[in-house]
Scaffold this motif. Structure first.
Motif, short mmCIF file in Angstrom:
data_model
loop_
_atom_site.label_atom_id
_atom_site.label_comp_id
_atom_site.label_asym_id
_atom_site.label_seq_id
_atom_site.Cartn_x
_atom_site.Cartn_y
_atom_site.Cartn_z
N ASP A 1 0.88 -1.20 0.00
CA ASP A 1 0.00 -0.11 -0.02
C ASP A 1 1.02 1.05 -0.02
O ASP A 1 0.37 2.16 -0.79
N GLU A 2 1.65 1.23 0.95
CA GLU A 2 2.84 2.49 0.98
C GLU A 2 3.65 2.60 -0.42
O GLU A 2 3.83 3.54 -1.00
N ASP B 1 2.90 1.47 -3.29
CA ASP B 1 1.95 1.78 -4.54
C ASP B 1 1.59 3.32 -4.48
O ASP B 1 1.77 3.89 -5.65
N LEU B 2 1.46 4.17 -3.34
CA LEU B 2 1.44 5.26 -3.15
C LEU B 2 2.50 6.22 -3.62
O LEU B 2 2.40 7.08 -4.32
#
Length: 114
Positions: A104-105, A107-108
């Motif tokens: 998630d991190e 990807d951002l």
């Protein structure tokens, strides 16, 4: 949690997030040696050497970056070939929650969306 289950759920999550990745199945080396494809022995030997220790997943960011990921069970150990990939930024995950948080991190940072 076994590695096959972890691999499967991690790939499902990457697909859900629409993150481009490569996964070379464990049997890829045997596939190269399959004689019916007529691959010269010296080529097959070199390809097999190159595949030893290749990480389970290679993620690709829209910004041109990549991330190498190895998935192991709680007691699984890195092979000598896998340890060499640490020099290239290999990340090791044993639990899906850790993987999910990292992805998630990552990807951002590496997949900006408009």
């Amino acid at each position: 949690m076994n590695e096959d289950w972890l691999q499967n759920i991690c790939e499902q999550y990457l697909s859900l997030k629409k993150i481009k990745y490569i996964h070379l199945p464990k049997g890829a080396q045997r596939f190269i040696w399959n004689k019916k494809f007529g691959i010269p022995v010296h080529v097959a030997m070199e390809a097999s050497k190159a595949l030893k220790g290749v990480p389970d997943l290679i993620l690709f960011g829209l910004d041109g970056t990549y991330q190498l990921i190895e998935l192991k069970s709680a007691k699984g150990k890195l092979t000598e070939g896998q340890k060499e990939w640490k020099n290239y930024g290999l990340k090791l995950f044993r639990e899906f929650d850790e993987f999910q948080k990292f992805v998630d991190e990552w990807d951002l940072l590496h997949n900006p969306r408009s």
